[in-house]
Design a protein around this motif. Structure first.
Motif, PDB file in Angstrom:
ATOM      1  N   ASN A 204      -0.033   3.683  -3.015  1.00 27.97           N
ATOM      2  CA  ASN A 204      -1.448   4.080  -2.988  1.00 27.97           C
ATOM      3  C   ASN A 204      -1.780   4.969  -1.796  1.00 27.97           C
ATOM      4  O   ASN A 204      -2.722   5.766  -1.847  1.00 27.97           O
ATOM      5  N   ALA A 205      -1.013   4.846  -0.716  1.00 25.71           N
ATOM      6  CA  ALA A 205      -1.278   5.654   0.476  1.00 25.71           C
ATOM      7  C   ALA A 205      -0.974   7.127   0.269  1.00 25.71           C
ATOM      8  O   ALA A 205      -1.448   7.973   1.033  1.00 25.71           O
TER       9      ALA A 205
ATOM     10  N   PHE B  31      -5.752   2.459   2.593  1.00 28.08           N
ATOM     11  CA  PHE B  31      -4.344   2.237   2.250  1.00 28.08           C
ATOM     12  C   PHE B  31      -3.416   2.920   3.259  1.00 28.08           C
ATOM     13  O   PHE B  31      -2.384   2.356   3.647  1.00 28.08           O
ATOM     14  N   ARG B  32      -3.782   4.113   3.698  1.00 29.39           N
ATOM     15  CA  ARG B  32      -2.939   4.853   4.634  1.00 29.39           C
ATOM     16  C   ARG B  32      -2.893   4.164   6.007  1.00 29.39           C
ATOM     17  O   ARG B  32      -1.847   4.131   6.655  1.00 29.39           O
TER      18      ARG B  32
ATOM     19  N   CYS C 117       0.816  -1.221   0.000  1.00 23.93           N
ATOM     20  CA  CYS C 117       0.000   0.000   0.000  1.00 23.93           C
ATOM     21  C   CYS C 117       0.846   1.266   0.000  1.00 23.93           C
ATOM     22  O   CYS C 117       0.308   2.375   0.095  1.00 23.93           O
TER      23      CYS C 117
ATOM     24  N   ASN D  55      -6.872   7.748   0.219  1.00 24.02           N
ATOM     25  CA  ASN D  55      -7.620   6.584   0.695  1.00 24.02           C
ATOM     26  C   ASN D  55      -7.123   6.187   2.081  1.00 24.02           C
ATOM     27  O   ASN D  55      -5.981   5.757   2.244  1.00 24.02           O
TER      28      ASN D  55
ATOM     29  N   ARG E  22      -0.719   1.062   5.654  1.00 23.81           N
ATOM     30  CA  ARG E  22       0.682   1.476   5.540  1.00 23.81           C
ATOM     31  C   ARG E  22       1.224   1.907   6.896  1.00 23.81           C
ATOM     32  O   ARG E  22       2.362   1.574   7.260  1.00 23.81           O
TER      33      ARG E  22
END
Length: 264
Positions: free
Chosen positions: A25-26, A55-56, A22, A52, A59
């Motif tokens: 994407n994070a 994802f965050r 992720c 998002n 992560r």
């Protein structure tokens, strides 16, 4: 018991692996979908930049697990080293190490952690160093006590009279005895390291704001809770508590397993 430990370890590994994937994407921003509440497309919602939170969050959990593994490993090594020297060294060395352990325990924990983190740099290395240098005391005291108890046992005294050296006794008799305590102590350090990493990051003394750590997410969410955007804090906070509980139960399961094994 073994199945439960395997399940907990597998689940924690999946969190760490998912967070690694992720990473990119994070950081993706999408202003067309900012401040969205949880839905099918965004299970944890989005933040004020359209990032998002699913994802965050994952992560951030991955970063916390990584910091926990490294810092807990360093703390365990320090504890084993000082605990062994204290038990096998001279009385003056034992007194000096015991005094140092008591001093470290007596110092304000979170304050010392913040100072060490700032001195070492507000980055992952600084946080790891700060946590590692402040979380070894209890385990060192435990190892010292176990080794002193073993030194006074009859079979160790008999082995010494038979001409066995300290290195032989340590490798063949003492390491197998303290190894379960070391492994269990290492795992039980994870909840403390993860919570302290998140707490000092939340206070602004840990990781920098460009990293999606759990502490950063919770700190940033504070100014948006009054506007009703509860998902900014609820999902990262729940995931943090969940992962800490997983580590705690894994350590307790391992401790129970070794106690049952030693009782057989």
């Amino acid at each position: 018991m073994k199945k439960r430990m395997i399940f907990l370890f597998t689940l924690l590994s999946l969190f760490a692996i998912a967070g690694y994937f992720c990473k990119d994407n994070a950081l993706v921003t999408d202003f067309a979908h900012k401040n969205m509440s949880p839905c099918l497309a965004y299970p944890f919602g989005t933040d004020w930049l359209g990032r998002n939170l699913f994802f965050r969050t994952f992560r951030g959990i991955s970063i916390s697990i990584f910091i926990g593994v490294i810092s807990a490993s360093i703390s365990t090594i320090i504890a084993i080293f000082l605990g062994t020297i204290s038990a096998f060294g001279s009385k003056k060395m034992d007194a000096a190490i015991t005094w140092f352990i008591d001093l470290m325990i007596g110092l304000p924990h979170i304050l010392l952690l913040i100072v060490l983190s700032i001195v070492a740099g507000r980055n992952i290395k600084g946080v790891i160093l700060g946590i590692a240098l402040t979380h070894w005391t209890s385990l060192a005291r435990l190892i010292r006590g176990e080794l002193l108890q073993l030194k006074a046992s009859i079979y160790i005294q008999v082995a010494e009279k038979l001409g066995k050296g300290k290195l032989y006794l340590f490798q063949n008799h003492m390491i197998p005895h303290i190894l379960p305590q070391c492994i269990t102590g290492w795992i039980l350090l994870f909840p403390h390291t993860i919570l302290h990493e998140s707490s000092i990051t939340f206070l602004g003394f840990g990781l920098k704001s460009n990293q999606p750590a759990i502490g950063i997410l919770l700190s940033e969410s504070m100014q948006y809770l009054v506007t009703g955007r509860w998902w900014f804090a609820v999902f990262p906070g729940c995931m943090l508590v969940f992962v800490v509980l997983l580590f705690y139960h894994l350590g307790k399961c391992l401790q129970t397993y070794y106690e049952q094994k030693s009782g057989e």
